[in-house]
Design a protein around this motif. Structure first.
Motif, PDB file in Angstrom:
ATOM      1  N   ALA A   1      -3.587  -4.643  12.884  1.00  9.93           N
ATOM      2  CA  ALA A   1      -4.002  -3.839  11.741  1.00  9.93           C
ATOM      3  C   ALA A   1      -5.521  -3.752  11.669  1.00  9.93           C
ATOM      4  O   ALA A   1      -6.239  -4.514  12.319  1.00  9.93           O
TER       5      ALA A   1
ATOM      6  N   ARG B   1      -0.978  -0.069  13.632  1.00 11.94           N
ATOM      7  CA  ARG B   1      -0.655  -0.659  12.334  1.00 11.94           C
ATOM      8  C   ARG B   1      -1.527  -0.051  11.233  1.00 11.94           C
ATOM      9  O   ARG B   1      -2.215   0.937  11.444  1.00 11.94           O
ATOM     10  N   THR B   2      -1.517  -0.654  10.065  1.00 16.38           N
ATOM     11  CA  THR B   2      -2.171  -0.093   8.881  1.00 16.38           C
ATOM     12  C   THR B   2      -3.688   0.028   9.029  1.00 16.38           C
ATOM     13  O   THR B   2      -4.320  -0.727   9.754  1.00 16.38           O
ATOM     14  N   ASN B   3      -4.217   1.024   8.323  1.00 16.44           N
ATOM     15  CA  ASN B   3      -5.667   1.237   8.201  1.00 16.44           C
ATOM     16  C   ASN B   3      -6.340   1.476   9.547  1.00 16.44           C
ATOM     17  O   ASN B   3      -7.445   1.014   9.799  1.00 16.44           O
TER      18      ASN B   3
ATOM     19  N   PRO C   1       1.127   3.397   9.755  1.00 13.32           N
ATOM     20  CA  PRO C   1       1.485   3.488   8.338  1.00 13.32           C
ATOM     21  C   PRO C   1       0.371   4.072   7.477  1.00 13.32           C
ATOM     22  O   PRO C   1       0.633   4.624   6.412  1.00 13.32           O
ATOM     23  N   SER C   2      -0.890   3.925   7.921  1.00 10.03           N
ATOM     24  CA  SER C   2      -2.016   4.477   7.162  1.00 10.03           C
ATOM     25  C   SER C   2      -3.234   4.594   8.061  1.00 10.03           C
ATOM     26  O   SER C   2      -3.357   3.882   9.062  1.00 10.03           O
TER      27      SER C   2
ATOM     28  N   ILE D   1       1.723   9.700   9.828  1.00 14.82           N
ATOM     29  CA  ILE D   1       1.934   8.583   8.913  1.00 14.82           C
ATOM     30  C   ILE D   1       3.424   8.385   8.686  1.00 14.82           C
ATOM     31  O   ILE D   1       4.127   9.289   8.201  1.00 14.82           O
TER      32      ILE D   1
ATOM     33  N   GLU E   1       5.870   1.589   6.805  1.00 14.19           N
ATOM     34  CA  GLU E   1       5.730   0.357   7.582  1.00 14.19           C
ATOM     35  C   GLU E   1       7.045  -0.053   8.223  1.00 14.19           C
ATOM     36  O   GLU E   1       7.068  -0.534   9.368  1.00 14.19           O
TER      37      GLU E   1
END
Length: 216
Positions: free
Chosen positions: A17, A83-85, A110-111, A129, A132
Motif C-alpha cells: 500500500a 493496493r490502497t493509495n 482500491p484507491s 478502482i 478492497e
C-alpha cells in the motif's frame, strides 16, 4: 495518444500500500520533460540491488530476484494490480510516463492519489478502482495462477477474470470518451482546428501589424 478500448493482459501484483511517485520513478531520473526514457527506471529502488543514477547502463545492474517485475511469470505484464493509495506523494507526471513506457496500460487498486489518477487519463492509461475485497480476490487468483490474465473492457466498464467473473467499475464519461478515442489535451484542441484557423485568419486581417512584429 493511443486509444484504450479493451485490454487483455498478464497481471503483475504489487502487494504493498501507499506506493508513492518517488518509488514509482525516483527523483534522480526527473531531468527530462520528454515522455520517454523512464521505463527502464520504473520502481528502480525495488528492481535493482544497487543505487541507480541517470545514464546508467541497466544491462549491467544487479536485479532484485524477489521483486515481482523481475520474475519470469510476470514478464510482459500490461496490468498492474496494487493496493490502497497508489501514486501518492509528489505530483510528478513522470510516474504514469514510466508505467506506460514499461508497458502498463491499466492499474487496478482500491484507491489512488488524486493527481496521479488524473495524470493517468491524460497519458492514455486507465486507473481502475475496485473494492478492497475484490482486489484481494484478484491478488489471490494472480498468486495462484501462472500467466494470470484479466480482460479490462472500458466500453462496458468491466474487469473480467479468467473464470468469467465480472467486476464493474466507474469512470467519468468525458475521460472514458477521451480514452476510447485516443484524445489527449492536444488531440481535443485539434478537434477545433478549423475554428482556430478561422480565428487566426481574422486576427491577421484585423491586426496585421501584430503579426508583422511576430514574423520579424
Amino acid at each position: 495518444m493511443k486509444q484504450y478500448t479493451t485490454e487483455i493482459g498478464i497481471v503483475a501484483p504489487l502487494d504493498r500500500a501507499n506506493v508513492d511517485t518517488d518509488l514509482i520513478i525516483p527523483k534522480q531520473f526527473l531531468k527530462s520533460i520528454k515522455r520517454t526514457g523512464f521505463g527502464d527506471n520504473l520502481f528502480d529502488e525495488l528492481r535493482y540491488l544497487d543505487e541507480g543514477y541517470l545514464g546508467q547502463d541497466i544491462s549491467k545492474r544487479p536485479k532484485n530476484p524477489d521483486f515481482v517485475l523481475n520474475q519470469d511469470r510476470y514478464q510482459g505484464a500490461t496490468i498492474l494490480l496494487a493496493r490502497t493509495n497508489f501514486g501518492c506523494g509528489s505530483s510528478r507526471e513522470h510516474a504514469p510516463w514510466a508505467l506506460n513506457e514499461y508497458g502498463f496500460r491499466t492499474v487496478i487498486a482500491p484507491s489512488f492519489a488524486d493527481i496521479f489518477y488524473n495524470n493517468c487519463f491524460k497519458n492514455g492509461m486507465l486507473p481502475v478502482i475496485l473494492s478492497e475485497s475484490e482486489v484481494d480476490e484478484l491478488f489471490n487468483e494472480c498468486f495462484d495462477t501462472v500467466g494470470y490474465q484479466l480482460t479490462v473492457d472500458l466500453q462496458n466498464q468491466k474487469v473480467i477474470s479468467p473464470s468469467g467473473k465480472e467486476y464493474a467499475f466507474e469512470v467519468d464519461a468525458f475521460r472514458k470518451h477521451c480514452l476510447l478515442n485516443g484524445l489527449d489535451d492536444i488531440g481535443l484542441t485539434l478537434q477545433n482546428s478549423d475554428d482556430i484557423k478561422t480565428f487566426e485568419n481574422k486576427a491577421r486581417a484585423d491586426r496585421p501589424w501584430v503579426f508583422k512584429e511576430l514574423m520579424a
